[in-house]
Design an enzyme around this catalytic site. Structure first.
Site, PDB file in Angstrom:
ATOM      1  CE1 TYR A 214      80.360  -9.915  37.875  1.00 57.75           C
ATOM      2  CE2 TYR A 214      82.053  -8.214  38.216  1.00 57.75           C
ATOM      3  CZ  TYR A 214      80.943  -9.114  38.801  1.00 57.75           C
ATOM      4  OH  TYR A 214      80.874  -8.958  40.017  1.00 57.75           O
TER       5      TYR A 214
ATOM      6  CE  LYS B  13      85.708 -21.372  45.933  1.00 58.36           C
ATOM      7  NZ  LYS B  13      85.701 -22.275  47.249  1.00 58.36           N
TER       8      LYS B  13
ATOM      9  CG  ASP C  24      86.285 -20.344  50.033  1.00 52.63           C
ATOM     10  OD1 ASP C  24      87.188 -20.336  49.791  1.00 52.63           O
ATOM     11  OD2 ASP C  24      85.545 -21.519  50.100  1.00 52.63           O
TER      12      ASP C  24
ATOM     13  CG  ASP D 151      82.052  -6.619  42.326  1.00 48.49           C
ATOM     14  OD1 ASP D 151      82.115  -5.455  42.907  1.00 48.49           O
ATOM     15  OD2 ASP D 151      80.986  -6.726  41.314  1.00 48.49           O
TER      16      ASP D 151
ATOM     17  CG  ASP E 231      81.746  -3.421  47.663  1.00 47.61           C
ATOM     18  OD1 ASP E 231      82.706  -2.594  46.972  1.00 47.61           O
ATOM     19  OD2 ASP E 231      80.571  -3.520  47.107  1.00 47.61           O
TER      20      ASP E 231
END
Ligand code: NAD
Length: 367
Positions: free
Chosen positions: A142, A192, A224, A248, A252
């Protein structure tokens, strides 16, 4: 000895309503547990704009930098939607996070037994769940450069850059290990590393930091696979540490395992101050809920649980934090429900202040 200082920023919409209930809890700990705080209150968000023409006055920023912990309600509202971007209520919150350099975002996913039916997962998968996601908050994709949309031949290309320095990884890893030491001493790091160099470095640095925490059982998982495991059997985890982007998504996902937005607290921590406490901002995950503001309908529990996090992570009062969480558990088990928690099985409806009073009564009963 002076009392620790707590800066309270109720903000807009339901922020002041839920914060009134938190003040009852703070007063209770001062009166009944000898845990007094020097509490001061100030403006943030739309109400600060109304008074000062800015969503966060410099004086308030300075107070936040000096406070042992900051507790925020929520900011925003439709009356501020047309303001210039630079003075929108959310800018006040972003300024706090940026100038306090809050790089470690703690998002718990805790399922109170009485609310297990609210989850979209089976009750036995979530009942008693208590995990913590630590998300790196100030770096990664980001923020990395280069970024932008560029012309390339006959078409445009959108670019963002995942970039982490060793020190950025090390400091968030350290904060996650410290947290694990205060909990079940189990930490899972997610990246990852199979396809990203930044993931390889992440794994190496977290492993190195782990050498300073021999008591903590460290594991690694691809993010993942982590998402799959979080929905399959979330109780296998205690603390999870991950980068800004994966955090992020995963925070959630994990938070929603437990149901209502009115129940979700958070903390954002920075570097230790001279007194050893981390810079810290505690706030509920929800916004200012203008649709229910001023009607006594807001659930104050997310904000009260944010104060419980402050007790545990800023003030080293884990037992008192557990007492407060136990009080909430009792009230919910007794069937008291704000409107957002009213499921098909019903319950006893209570207002915002009714919920706060019931939690204070449960705290009294815990003595
Ligand atoms: P929201 O979280 O305010 O509300 C979403 C829905 O959840 C609403 O129906 C609301 O009534 C309900 N809800 C939220 N908190 C609740 C609580 N404690 N008890 C009961 N019900 C609750 O999100 P939104 O509607 O998208 O945004 C409203 C305003 O809040 C906007 O101005 C937005 O920018 C702002 N916002 C602020 C923050 C923050 O301060 N951290 C976060 C998100 C949104």
């Amino acid at each position: 000895m002076t009392n620790p200082s707590l800066l309270i920023l109720p903000g807009d919409g339901i922020g002041p309503e839920v914060m009134t209930e938190v003040r009852k809890i703070i007063d209770w700990f001062g009166a009944k547990r000898g845990l007094a705080f020097d509490v001061s209150e100030d403006l943030v968000g739309g109400c600060a704009y109304d008074k000062h023409g800015t969503p966060l006055h410099d004086d308030t920023m300075a107070k936040a930098q000096d406070a042992d912990a900051v507790l925020l309600g929520a900011v925003g509202g439709p009356q501020y939607d047309t303001l210039d971007f630079s003075v929108k209520p959310e800018r006040g919150l972003l300024r706090l996070r940026k100038e306090m350099d809050l790089f470690s975002n703690l998002r718990p996913a805790q399922c109170f037994d009485a609310l297990a039916d609210f989850s979209s997962l089976k009750k036995d998968v979530v009942a008693g769940l208590d995990i913590m996601i630590v998300r790196e908050l100030t770096s990664g994709v980001y923020f990395g450069e280069p970024r932008g949309i560029f012309d390339e031949g006959n078409e445009r290309v959108g670019i963002n850059t995942q970039r982490y320095t060793e020190s950025e990884i090390a400091r968030v890893a350290r904060s996650a290990f410290d947290l694990a030491m205060k909990r079940d001493k189990k930490l899972c790091s997610m990246e990852k590393a199979n396809v990203m160099e930044s993931g390889i470095l992440w794994r190496e640095v977290v492993t190195e930091v782990g050498e300073d925490y021999p008591e903590v059982e460290l594991s690694h998982m691809y993010a993942d696979a982590g998402a799959m495991q979080l929905t399959r059997w979330p109780k296998q985890f205690d603390v999870i540490v991950t980068d800004n982007l994966f955090g992020d998504l995963l925070s959630d996902l994990a938070a929603m395992l437990t149901g209502s937005l009115g129940m979700l607290p958070s903390a954002s921590l920075g570097a230790p101050m001279a007194n050893g406490r981390p810079k810290a901002l505690y706030e509920p995950v929800h916004g200012s809920a203008p649709d229910i503001a001023g009607q006594g309908k807001a659930n104050p529990i997310a904000c009260i649980l944010s104060f419980a996090m402050a007790l545990r992570y800023s003030f080293n009062q884990g037992e008192e934090a557990a007492r407060l969480e136990g009080g909430i558990e009792t009230v919910l088990a007794n069937g008291l429900r704000t409107a957002d928690l009213m499921g098909p099985e019903g319950g006893t409806p209570v207002s915002t202040s009714g919920m706060g009073d019931a939690i204070v009564a449960a705290l009294d009963a815990s003595l």
